[in-house]
Structure formats: C-alpha cells, structure tokens
Design a protein around this motif. Structure first.
Motif, mmCIF file in Angstrom:
data_model
loop_
_atom_site.group_PDB
_atom_site.id
_atom_site.type_symbol
_atom_site.label_atom_id
_atom_site.label_comp_id
_atom_site.label_asym_id
_atom_site.label_seq_id
_atom_site.Cartn_x
_atom_site.Cartn_y
_atom_site.Cartn_z
ATOM 1 N N MET A 31 1.032 -1.021 -0.549
ATOM 2 C CA MET A 31 0.434 -0.101 0.005
ATOM 3 C C MET A 31 1.031 1.443 0.356
ATOM 4 N N ARG A 32 0.405 2.048 -0.862
ATOM 5 C CA ARG A 32 1.282 3.560 -0.896
ATOM 6 C C ARG A 32 1.367 4.063 0.271
ATOM 7 N N LYS A 33 1.810 4.652 0.563
ATOM 8 C CA LYS A 33 2.522 5.762 2.231
ATOM 9 C C LYS A 33 1.307 6.935 1.979
ATOM 10 N N VAL A 34 0.413 6.413 2.892
ATOM 11 C CA VAL A 34 -0.555 8.396 3.171
ATOM 12 C C VAL A 34 0.235 9.513 3.826
ATOM 13 N N ILE A 35 -0.072 10.174 3.205
ATOM 14 C CA ILE A 35 1.289 11.854 3.515
ATOM 15 C C ILE A 35 -0.177 12.140 4.041
ATOM 16 N N LEU A 36 -0.271 12.944 4.693
ATOM 17 C CA LEU A 36 -1.577 13.525 5.357
ATOM 18 C C LEU A 36 -1.502 14.404 6.449
ATOM 19 N N TYR A 37 -1.563 16.241 5.917
ATOM 20 C CA TYR A 37 -1.691 16.904 7.096
ATOM 21 C C TYR A 37 -2.809 17.311 7.225
ATOM 22 N N GLY A 38 -3.169 17.951 8.125
ATOM 23 C CA GLY A 38 -4.182 19.123 8.468
ATOM 24 C C GLY A 38 -4.030 20.720 7.314
ATOM 25 N N ILE A 39 -4.874 21.442 7.709
ATOM 26 C CA ILE A 39 -5.011 22.276 6.527
ATOM 27 C C ILE A 39 -4.464 23.223 7.180
ATOM 28 N N PHE A 40 -4.113 24.140 8.410
ATOM 29 C CA PHE A 40 -3.361 24.493 9.496
ATOM 30 C C PHE A 40 -2.338 24.161 9.619
ATOM 31 N N TRP A 41 -2.760 23.472 11.199
ATOM 32 C CA TRP A 41 -1.677 22.788 11.627
ATOM 33 C C TRP A 41 -1.874 21.645 12.253
ATOM 34 N N PHE A 42 -3.033 20.903 11.905
ATOM 35 C CA PHE A 42 -3.014 19.387 12.657
ATOM 36 C C PHE A 42 -1.667 19.045 13.419
ATOM 37 N N LEU B 270 -11.517 22.801 13.816
ATOM 38 C CA LEU B 270 -11.261 22.945 11.969
ATOM 39 C C LEU B 270 -9.751 21.092 11.966
ATOM 40 N N PRO B 271 -9.432 21.558 13.214
ATOM 41 C CA PRO B 271 -7.991 20.318 12.513
ATOM 42 C C PRO B 271 -8.242 18.907 12.563
ATOM 43 N N TYR B 272 -10.260 19.283 13.460
ATOM 44 C CA TYR B 272 -10.139 17.549 13.475
ATOM 45 C C TYR B 272 -11.615 17.231 12.680
ATOM 46 N N ASN B 273 -11.327 18.575 11.913
ATOM 47 C CA ASN B 273 -13.446 18.459 10.570
ATOM 48 C C ASN B 273 -12.061 18.923 9.111
ATOM 49 N N ARG B 274 -10.812 18.292 9.161
ATOM 50 C CA ARG B 274 -10.475 18.408 7.562
ATOM 51 C C ARG B 274 -9.154 17.766 7.455
ATOM 52 N N PHE B 275 -9.221 17.933 6.300
ATOM 53 C CA PHE B 275 -8.948 16.127 6.048
ATOM 54 C C PHE B 275 -7.956 16.925 4.806
ATOM 55 N N ARG B 276 -6.749 16.530 4.286
ATOM 56 C CA ARG B 276 -6.288 16.209 3.018
ATOM 57 C C ARG B 276 -5.331 15.259 2.631
ATOM 58 N N LEU B 277 -5.102 14.137 1.353
ATOM 59 C CA LEU B 277 -4.735 13.813 1.047
ATOM 60 C C LEU B 277 -3.294 13.914 0.288
ATOM 61 N N THR B 278 -2.358 14.302 0.184
ATOM 62 C CA THR B 278 -1.777 14.589 -1.318
ATOM 63 C C THR B 278 -1.175 13.477 -2.150
ATOM 64 N N THR B 279 -1.417 12.181 -1.494
ATOM 65 C CA THR B 279 -1.089 10.961 -2.171
ATOM 66 C C THR B 279 -1.925 10.210 -2.616
ATOM 67 N N PRO B 280 -2.774 10.464 -3.935
ATOM 68 C CA PRO B 280 -3.833 8.621 -3.888
ATOM 69 C C PRO B 280 -3.744 8.126 -3.507
ATOM 70 N N LEU B 281 -4.308 7.387 -3.128
ATOM 71 C CA LEU B 281 -3.979 5.567 -2.722
ATOM 72 C C LEU B 281 -4.337 4.455 -4.491
ATOM 73 N N SER B 282 -3.650 3.082 -4.347
ATOM 74 C CA SER B 282 -3.933 2.927 -6.027
ATOM 75 C C SER B 282 -5.473 2.686 -5.538
ATOM 76 N N ILE B 283 -6.268 2.270 -6.631
ATOM 77 C CA ILE B 283 -7.451 0.784 -6.421
ATOM 78 C C ILE B 283 -7.158 0.056 -7.357
ATOM 79 N N TYR B 284 -7.895 -1.095 -7.029
ATOM 80 C CA TYR B 284 -7.773 -1.891 -8.122
ATOM 81 C C TYR B 284 -9.481 -2.050 -8.839
#
Length: 632
Positions: free
Chosen positions: A1-12, A277-291
C-alpha cells in the motif's frame, strides 16, 4: 500500500490519542466519547460583532475565545454608554462596567496578559457612533486607569484599543496617543506612518455582494472581494467583512478569500467551528492506488463458493464519500456496481450499537444493544459461522480492533454483555473459527491470564501468533497483534488489515469454500472521537482491504464480496469537498451512533441479491441464499 501522506490544513498538530493502549474497552470508549482534545484556532480569529447585544456582553465572547470584541459607544453627560442607538442607552450599560473593568480583572488574573493562553491576543474595537472629536478625548480619560493593560510600553502583551465608526481622517492619527489604533477602510491611501496605526481593514460585505451565505458565492462578487482582501494583505493588514451571514458555509468561503477576522454575532458557534477545524479537515496529497475489477463474475446468477464480508464499523455514506473525495474520486468501494442500504435498528433502540448490529448480520435476528448473538431473552442464537461450518466451509474473522469486541465476537460468541471480554474469549475455544486475527484483548495485559489463554488455544489446535509475518502453517491460526502494530493509521499503522485478508484467504481456501469477515474497527473509533482525519485514514485503510478481496474474487471467480457497516458513528456530514485537491471538511452531529442507513455493496456471483433497502437482519438470509444454503 502506498504511503499515506497527510496533514491538516493549518495545524494538524494532534496529541496522539493512543487509543490502543487502553487496557479496558470501557476506558477507551469513555476517552473517545468524552475525552478532551487539544484545540487550536490557527490563523483564523473571531470578531464578536455588536457584542453588547449578547445576553452576556464581553464574557460570552471572551470565553468563546474571540480575539476581537466590538462595542458601539455614545457619549452622554461625560459617560461612554454602550448602545447601537442613542435611544437604547441605559444607566448600567457603560463601556467601563461592561468591558473595561471585567477585561482588566482577567488581564491581571492571567498574569498581565489578555488570555491565560499566551498565544492568544485581544483587541477591543470601540465603534464611535457620532462626534469622535469629543468622544475620543472622553475615551482616553476613561482608559487612563487601565494603562498597564493597553500601553505596549508598560507590558509586552496588551489589549489593543481599535477605533471604528466615526473616526478622524488619517492625517490626524498623529493627534492621538500611540495606544490608539484605527479600523482602516479599503481604497484609502495610508502613508507608512499612518499604516502603522491601522489594526485591520474592514468593510461591509453588502458593498460587494447580495449573497446570503447559501450555495456558491457568485464568481464576479468573489473576484471583487478577493481583490480587496489581497490589497489589504499587500499592506500587511488583515481584513474583516461585517454584515456577513452567520453560517459555516460563509466562514469557509471567507477563509478561502483570505479573510483573517471572521465576523460573527454568534461567538459560541464560531468558536466551536474554529477550535475543531483540525479535527474536521483532511487533505490527502498522494492518492492511494485502487484495483480495477474485471466484472467477469459480477452479478452472475449462480451459487457463490466463498464469501468475504467486510464490515466498516461506524462507516456510513458520509464516511465513504469523505474517503472517496480525498482519494481524488476513486475507491475500491466505488468500483462495486451492486448497491443497497441496510437499516440499523436494534431490538430495543432506534440506534444500534456494534453488538446488536453485528449480531443482526451474524444471526439474522434483532437483539438488544450491549448483547452479542443472543435473543432478547438472552438465549444463544445460531450464527452464520456455525451454519457454514456444518456445510464444510472454513471460517475466518479479522479486525483492526480487540478480537473480543462486539463485531468479531458476534460471529463466534454469545453473551448478554458485549464487554465480558474473558467470557467471550472462552467462546472462541468452542467455535468453528479456523483463522482469527486482530488486536489483543484488554485482559492480555495480565500476563498470567494471557499465558493461560494461549495454552487453551493451543490445546484446541490453534497456532498462536503475534506477528503477521509468522504465518507459515496451515493449522488453525489465532493471530493476536500487539497494540503497537494496530495503532491508528494516522499514528503509523501499516497495511495490517489488507495483509491479514491476503494471508487468511490462503489459509481458508478449501474444496467446500470459506467465509471470511474482516472489520475496519477504528472507523468507529474516529467517529466517537469526532476526528475526521482519524475516520478518513481508517476508511482508506479499510478500502485497501476491499481491493484485496476484489482482486481475489476476480482470480477465483466463485467468491462473493460484500461490504457494509454495522451502523454509522458520528452523524458525519460534509461541508466542503475538493476532489482535485483531495480535500474535505466535515461536521459531526454527535459522538455516538446514529440511525442513518448504511451502504451495502456487493461484487461477484449473487451480488444482485443485495440491491434495495432492508433491515440489517436481512443480510444473514441473503448471504445464506447466495451460497446455496437457503432458498430465497
């Protein structure tokens, strides 16, 4: 599984929940439901507009964390009164009594700073309704007893006094003390010395748009508003629109425009939005591959040999859509073409818990919340695994949570108390389960009980393991993973569920077929915690396991894959979505389960049987029918 790179919009910048280190399930549940989280407001700040109209002026805004508080004033008989109209003036509503005195008391109590939180600042905006020439001198006189609170020469962290409304021209700013700042206006030229006296740039939103805060801000209006905000930014000043609709949608739009001060007449509601806001937002920079399935066996009207049932605990349509959006519009789940909805009531409540929800699927009967696979009188019920074992099928159960917790337990145990972990574990010894894998039960923290239970498992023919990599036998397997391996994805868990699905399929394959239930347990944990990054990362992880099941179904051609949930947790709704950016903002209505219907998706032979809306108990019969044990 490709690495999930995540961060909050401001603080996370979360304090790790450490959910899996709880020795007792009840303690974990209590922490998720009621535990405090570190809350931050980041780069946005609240402005309490017309604050004196609050039921409790100043204090409501102050304890809501508003860092800008506005009071309109009139001068009458040498006293500054707080009112919007002169006719509203009353003797007890003075600037001193409502604002200066209570603010000074808190300033001193906080160690000579505006808030106990040293990172927070405060400005008191005094809107002069008329005659600034006489009001400002009167104001300066009334401020003299509070100089240590407002004069930066005396204290490092002071309350900034900002004048608005009827104000002097910029050329006359120099006529007033340095502790006085001004509320600037767009389109006005300020010399550098004058700009130093400007606290912010403000204007009415009505000057740019008639938008009511619903739907989309008209593009021409958006561009004009964005331009005025950017012009202020180029001067190094934050911008504020007043006369704005008070809604989350409006606040989201203002933030996107670059507004720093969010204007509100409802500081409590704004504070709730800002701090979560830190708990209500999410961004995924690198999408995961699907079958990408072949669909060769999908919907074929024939008996399925194998069934893989994947249960996303707490996963409703909101959770699926959130994960779909951050993964740029693609999920393994979204490749499945046969869809229905399951109603999740229990026997004694409209909102089911995991015990009654999983039991409905496992037994085909409704039971009471807190129970697992017993009827409402406490009598044990026949389970899918029991029936399928008699037909020669092997059974497997997997989870990213405690293996004695309600969802996996409903498929091998019967108990009126879903939290009776040790008694539930004893039922596993008598069950037809050939492969079970997940997190160690809480009672394993007692080393003596742990050793004793492992001995009992081995006596029943189980190979007891604590690492997925140790699976190298065809014997019955009990895989009890340590807390460090099954911690939340956002705290570093790898593709454990996907790997367990793959490994268990290899061990469960037999001439008569198999039944495998795999649970994404921690989607539910994130819902209880009202933590959207937690929910989404767990849903994405669960979806990777779905992809593994679809891949095997295509290779095998006789495997039915079913994906559903026992219930929805959190009442998740989505406020803002951008699939191109892989971004979502959500909102939770509760920290408990809801009565929302949950999706049912199916793939493979017999998938068409799962279309429609039906009670959760119907899944039991549909599965048995799909494998030819029952006629429809």
């Amino acid at each position: 599984m490709r690495k999930v790179i995540l961060y909050g919009i401001f603080w996370f910048c979360f304090g790790p929940l450490q959910a899996q280190n709880k020795a007792d399930l009840g303690e974990l549940f209590h922490e998720l439901m009621f535990g405090n989280k570190p809350l931050k407001t980041g780069n946005l700040h609240g402005h309490s507009h017309n604050d004196y109209k609050q039921d409790i002026p100043f204090l409501s805004a102050y304890y809501s964390g508003m860092e800008s508080i506005e009071a309109d004033v009139f001068l009458k008989d040498g006293e500054l009164y707080v009112a919007h109209e002169e006719s509203e003036i009353t003797a007890n509503r003075t600037l001193t009594s409502l604002y200066l005195e209570p603010l000074y008391a808190r300033f001193v109590a906080n160690g000579y700073r505006p808030f106990a939180d040293s990172t927070k600042k405060l400005q008191l905006v005094i809107d002069i309704k008329e005659n600034y020439q006489v009001v400002i001198p009167a104001l300066i006189r009334q401020l003299k007893p509070y100089m240590e609170m407002i004069d930066g020469k005396k204290q490092q962290q002071v309350v900034r006094i900002v004048l608005s409304g009827d104000m002097p021209k910029p050329d006359h700013y120099q006529d007033y003390p340095d502790f006085i700042s001004f509320d600037g206006r767009p389109g006005v030229f300020y010399r550098p010395d004058q700009l130093k006296r400007i606290a912010m740039i403000s204007n009415s939103m009505d000057a740019y748009t008639h938008w009511n805060g619903k739907g989309i801000l008209p593009e021409t209006d958006r561009k004009e508003m964005e331009a005025v905000v950017q012009a202020a930014k180029q001067m190094g000043k934050p911008f504020r629109f007043w006369a704005t609709p008070d809604s989350k949608n409006t606040w989201i739009v203002l933030e996107k425009l670059g507004v720093i001060w969010i204007n509100t007449d409802h500081p409590l509601l704004l504070n709730e939005w800002l701090t979560h806001l830190p708990y209500n937002r999410f961004r995924l920079t690198t999408p995961l591959s699907i079958y990408q399935p072949t669909y060769a066996s999908d919907g074929k009207n024939r008996v399925a040999k194998n069934v893989i049932l994947l249960i996303g605990d707490g996963m409703g349509s909101g959770q699926v859509k959130a994960a779909l959006s951050v993964n740029h519009g693609q999920l393994n789940l979204s490749q499945m073409r046969y869809m229905g909805f399951s109603r999740t009531e229990s026997a004694n409540a409209g909102n089911t818990d995991s015990g009654a929800g999983a039991s409905a699927i496992a037994t085909g009967q409704s039971t009471n919340n807190e129970s697992i696979s017993v009827d409402t009188a406490g009598k044990p019920l026949l389970r899918l695994t029991d029936i399928l074992a008699k037909k020669g099928k092997k059974n497997g159960l997997l989870s990213t949570g405690d293996l004695t917790d309600a969802t996996p337990a409903a498929f091998y145990a019967a108990n009126i108390d879903r939290s009776a972990s040790e008694a539930i574990a004893q039922d596993l010894l008598q069950s037809p389960i050939a492969f079970i894998g997940g997190t160690q039960p809480g009672f394993f923290h007692d080393s003596q009980k742990r050793r004793s239970y492992f001995q009992q498992l081995r006596a029943k023919g189980f190979s007891v393991l604590e690492d997925v990599m140790q699976i190298n036998t065809q014997k019955k397997i009990a895989l009890f993973l340590p807390d460090s391996v099954t911690r939340p994805v956002k705290e570093g868990r790898g593709n454990v569920l996907q790997r367990m699905v793959s490994e268990s399929i290899v061990r469960l394959k037999s001439p008569n077929g198999f039944f495998l239930m795999a649970e994404g347990a921690q989607i539910d944990y994130g819902g209880h915690a009202n933590d959207l990054p937690y929910v989404i990362t767990e849903t994405l992880d669960f979806d990777q396991a779905v992809g593994e099941a679809l891949r095997f179904a295509d290779q095998d051609g006789n495997t039915l894959v079913i994906v559903t949930a026992d219930h929805e947790t959190g009442g998740l709704s989505l406020l803002d979505v951008d699939e191109q950016q892989g971004y979502v903002e959500g909102n939770f209505s509760t920290n408990d389960h809801t009565n929302l219907m949950v999706p049912v998706l199916a793939y493979g032979p017999g998938a068409e049987k799962f279309i429609g809306i039906y009670k959760n108990t119907a899944l039991f019969d549909k599965i048995l029918t799909a494998v030819g044990v029952k006629d429809e």
